[in-house]
Design a protein around this motif. Structure first.
Motif, mmCIF file in Angstrom:
data_model
loop_
_atom_site.group_PDB
_atom_site.id
_atom_site.type_symbol
_atom_site.label_atom_id
_atom_site.label_comp_id
_atom_site.label_asym_id
_atom_site.label_seq_id
_atom_site.Cartn_x
_atom_site.Cartn_y
_atom_site.Cartn_z
ATOM 1 N N GLY A 45 19.478 -29.454 -35.913
ATOM 2 C CA GLY A 45 20.661 -29.044 -36.658
ATOM 3 C C GLY A 45 20.908 -27.545 -36.545
ATOM 4 N N ASN A 46 19.831 -26.768 -36.557
ATOM 5 C CA ASN A 46 20.003 -25.320 -36.448
ATOM 6 C C ASN A 46 20.558 -24.922 -35.086
ATOM 7 O OD1 ASN A 46 19.160 -24.795 -39.055
ATOM 8 N ND2 ASN A 46 17.025 -24.523 -38.461
ATOM 9 N N MET A 47 20.131 -25.588 -34.034
ATOM 10 C CA MET A 47 20.678 -25.285 -32.699
ATOM 11 C C MET A 47 22.153 -25.662 -32.632
ATOM 12 S SD MET A 47 18.456 -23.725 -30.986
ATOM 13 C CE MET A 47 19.330 -23.705 -29.452
ATOM 14 N N GLU A 48 22.517 -26.772 -33.250
ATOM 15 C CA GLU A 48 23.932 -27.160 -33.307
ATOM 16 C C GLU A 48 24.747 -26.103 -34.042
ATOM 17 O OE1 GLU A 48 23.909 -31.009 -35.155
ATOM 18 O OE2 GLU A 48 23.580 -32.051 -33.254
ATOM 19 N N HIS A 49 24.207 -25.596 -35.149
ATOM 20 C CA HIS A 49 24.906 -24.563 -35.918
ATOM 21 C C HIS A 49 25.075 -23.294 -35.082
ATOM 22 C CE1 HIS A 49 24.997 -26.087 -40.186
ATOM 23 N NE2 HIS A 49 24.242 -26.998 -39.595
ATOM 24 N N VAL A 50 24.001 -22.836 -34.466
ATOM 25 C CA VAL A 50 24.065 -21.608 -33.661
ATOM 26 C C VAL A 50 25.093 -21.772 -32.546
ATOM 27 C CG1 VAL A 50 22.785 -20.138 -32.053
ATOM 28 C CG2 VAL A 50 21.737 -20.810 -34.200
ATOM 29 N N ALA A 51 25.030 -22.866 -31.824
ATOM 30 C CA ALA A 51 25.952 -23.072 -30.693
ATOM 31 C C ALA A 51 27.409 -23.122 -31.153
ATOM 32 C CB ALA A 51 25.583 -24.357 -29.948
ATOM 33 N N ALA A 52 27.673 -23.861 -32.218
ATOM 34 C CA ALA A 52 29.052 -23.986 -32.704
ATOM 35 C C ALA A 52 29.604 -22.640 -33.161
ATOM 36 C CB ALA A 52 29.112 -24.993 -33.849
ATOM 37 N N TYR A 53 28.789 -21.878 -33.858
ATOM 38 C CA TYR A 53 29.266 -20.607 -34.405
ATOM 39 C C TYR A 53 29.308 -19.508 -33.348
ATOM 40 C CZ TYR A 53 29.703 -22.307 -39.153
ATOM 41 O OH TYR A 53 30.121 -22.974 -40.271
ATOM 42 N N ILE A 54 28.447 -19.547 -32.339
ATOM 43 C CA ILE A 54 28.536 -18.568 -31.242
ATOM 44 C C ILE A 54 29.894 -18.700 -30.556
ATOM 45 C CG2 ILE A 54 27.772 -18.133 -28.856
ATOM 46 C CD1 ILE A 54 24.927 -18.302 -29.774
ATOM 47 N N GLY A 55 30.236 -19.917 -30.182
ATOM 48 C CA GLY A 55 31.495 -20.133 -29.471
ATOM 49 C C GLY A 55 32.712 -19.823 -30.320
ATOM 50 N N THR A 56 32.706 -20.301 -31.543
ATOM 51 C CA THR A 56 33.870 -20.102 -32.409
ATOM 52 C C THR A 56 34.057 -18.632 -32.764
ATOM 53 O OG1 THR A 56 33.572 -22.329 -33.284
ATOM 54 C CG2 THR A 56 34.957 -20.837 -34.562
ATOM 55 N N ALA A 57 32.987 -17.968 -33.159
ATOM 56 C CA ALA A 57 33.099 -16.543 -33.495
ATOM 57 C C ALA A 57 33.482 -15.727 -32.262
ATOM 58 C CB ALA A 57 31.796 -16.032 -34.093
ATOM 59 N N GLY A 58 33.013 -16.149 -31.095
ATOM 60 C CA GLY A 58 33.404 -15.463 -29.864
ATOM 61 C C GLY A 58 34.898 -15.559 -29.612
ATOM 62 N N PHE A 59 35.453 -16.749 -29.757
ATOM 63 C CA PHE A 59 36.901 -16.915 -29.588
ATOM 64 C C PHE A 59 37.678 -16.115 -30.637
ATOM 65 C CE2 PHE A 59 36.134 -21.101 -27.291
ATOM 66 C CZ PHE A 59 36.539 -20.603 -26.059
ATOM 67 N N VAL A 60 37.203 -16.133 -31.871
ATOM 68 C CA VAL A 60 37.887 -15.385 -32.932
ATOM 69 C C VAL A 60 37.835 -13.882 -32.649
ATOM 70 C CG1 VAL A 60 37.810 -14.770 -35.391
ATOM 71 C CG2 VAL A 60 37.614 -17.161 -34.694
ATOM 72 N N ALA A 61 36.687 -13.389 -32.191
ATOM 73 C CA ALA A 61 36.546 -11.958 -31.890
ATOM 74 C C ALA A 61 37.467 -11.529 -30.750
ATOM 75 C CB ALA A 61 35.096 -11.632 -31.552
ATOM 76 N N LEU A 62 37.734 -12.423 -29.811
ATOM 77 C CA LEU A 62 38.644 -12.103 -28.702
ATOM 78 C C LEU A 62 40.104 -12.319 -29.088
ATOM 79 C CD1 LEU A 62 36.688 -13.659 -25.710
ATOM 80 C CD2 LEU A 62 36.933 -11.224 -26.270
ATOM 81 N N ALA A 63 40.343 -13.185 -30.048
ATOM 82 C CA ALA A 63 41.721 -13.500 -30.449
ATOM 83 C C ALA A 63 42.254 -12.533 -31.499
ATOM 84 C CB ALA A 63 41.792 -14.928 -30.984
ATOM 85 N N LEU A 64 41.404 -12.125 -32.403
ATOM 86 C CA LEU A 64 41.834 -11.271 -33.519
ATOM 87 C C LEU A 64 41.229 -9.882 -33.351
ATOM 88 C CD1 LEU A 64 41.385 -13.853 -36.420
ATOM 89 C CD2 LEU A 64 43.436 -13.377 -35.055
ATOM 90 N N LEU A 65 41.819 -9.101 -32.482
ATOM 91 C CA LEU A 65 41.251 -7.804 -32.109
ATOM 92 C C LEU A 65 41.295 -6.787 -33.243
ATOM 93 C CD1 LEU A 65 42.670 -7.531 -28.496
ATOM 94 C CD2 LEU A 65 40.384 -8.252 -29.215
ATOM 95 N N ARG A 66 42.165 -6.973 -34.208
ATOM 96 C CA ARG A 66 42.244 -6.025 -35.331
ATOM 97 C C ARG A 66 41.097 -6.215 -36.317
ATOM 98 N NH1 ARG A 66 48.451 -4.879 -36.943
ATOM 99 N NH2 ARG A 66 49.231 -4.644 -34.827
#
Length: 133
Positions: A49-70
């Motif tokens: 479960g922890n690996m699933e959490h890390v993987a899901a949040y790495i990808g999602t936070a990465g997209f958010v960091a690239l999408a919301l530059l402000r």
């Protein structure tokens, strides 16, 4: 035939562009739905479960960091950490789910690594690539 993508496509793919915003929103929606589904209805990868959490949040936070530059990286990580804590608390009342502090920590670490990698590694690489076009 030129190997340079059309300017309109490049504008859609740029950091902060519409494609990354749609991907970020979609990933946030997927995490929300998967976090609140009953345990027997949620798909499992076979990893912890922890690996699933890390993987899901790495990808999602990465997209958010690239999408919301402000948004600052710290703001992104805090928002994902707060959302993860909220989901873990909600799971107390969801059949077949368990609420664990270690899952919240895994999600927060995934958000941290995803946002940092996206903003400080991927973003400069994308900007350099787009500048050459």
């Amino acid at each position: 035939m030129s190997s340079v993508p059309p300017p309109m496509l490049l504008s859609w793919l740029r950091p902060g562009g519409p494609v990354l915003k749609v991907l970020a929103a979609t990933c946030c929606l997927v995490i929300t739905v998967l976090s609140l589904l009953p345990g027997n209805e949620r798909p499992h990868t076979g990893y912890s479960g922890n690996m699933e959490h890390v993987a899901a949040y790495i990808g999602t936070a990465g997209f958010v960091a690239l999408a919301l530059l402000r948004w600052r990286v710290a703001t992104i990580v805090f928002a994902f950490s707060a959302a993860s804590a909220f989901f873990e608390i909600c799971q107390i009342w969801i059949p077949g789910r368990t609420s664990l502090v270690e899952n919240w920590v895994a999600s927060t670490l995934g958000a941290f690594f995803g946002a940092v990698a996206a903003r400080f590694i991927l973003l400069p690489l994308m900007q350099a690539w787009l500048a050459r076009r």
